[in-house]
Structure formats: C-alpha cells, structure tokens
Design a protein around this motif. Structure first.
Motif: not given
Length: 83
Positions: A48-58
């Motif tokens: 799904f790629g990198s989108w949405g809220p990010k916490i500690s590289d997640f």
C-alpha cells in the motif's frame, strides 16, 4: 536505544490490534505480536505504500492492514497443517 524499544512497542501494539480485529490468537504471545506487527508493517508498506499517520517509522494504516493480512495467512497455514 530508545528508538529500538519504541519500534518494538509499536510493532507489538499493531500485531495485537490485528489479532483482535481478526479474532485470532497469534502464536508466540507477545513476541508473536511484535513479529506480526513488524513484518505486517513491512508487507503493508510494500503493498500500500507510505501514507497515513506515522509513528516511529510505522505508517499506521498500511502497517495494520499488512499485519491483518499476515495473521490471516499464518492462521490459514496453521489450520491447514492441523488437518
């Protein structure tokens, strides 16, 4: 050092939430939750790629979806092995 501990905590929470959403136990308890969360985050980011809220590289949403996919596949494999 603290970043690594935070990484493990977030991975464990993601694995635990994915198990709750599916209603399935993850083999290995807390360690299984951490592994499912971290590997699920990797799978989710690949799909799904990198989108949405990010916490500690997640990225939380793809990581949670990836963990759900991983737990579903692992539980399906274990169920097939029991037969």
């Amino acid at each position: 050092m603290f970043s690594f501990i935070w990484y493990l905590i977030i991975g464990g929470i993601l694995g635990w939430l994915a198990g709750l959403m599916l209603g399935k136990d993850i083999p290995g308890g807390i360690i299984g939750n951490i592994i499912a969360g971290i590997i699920g985050a990797w799978i989710g980011s690949l799909i799904f790629g990198s989108w949405g809220p990010k916490i500690s590289d997640f990225y939380i949403i793809p990581a949670l979806i990836g963990a759900i996919i991983l737990i579903f596949v692992v539980s399906f494999i274990f169920k097939a092995m029991r037969k």
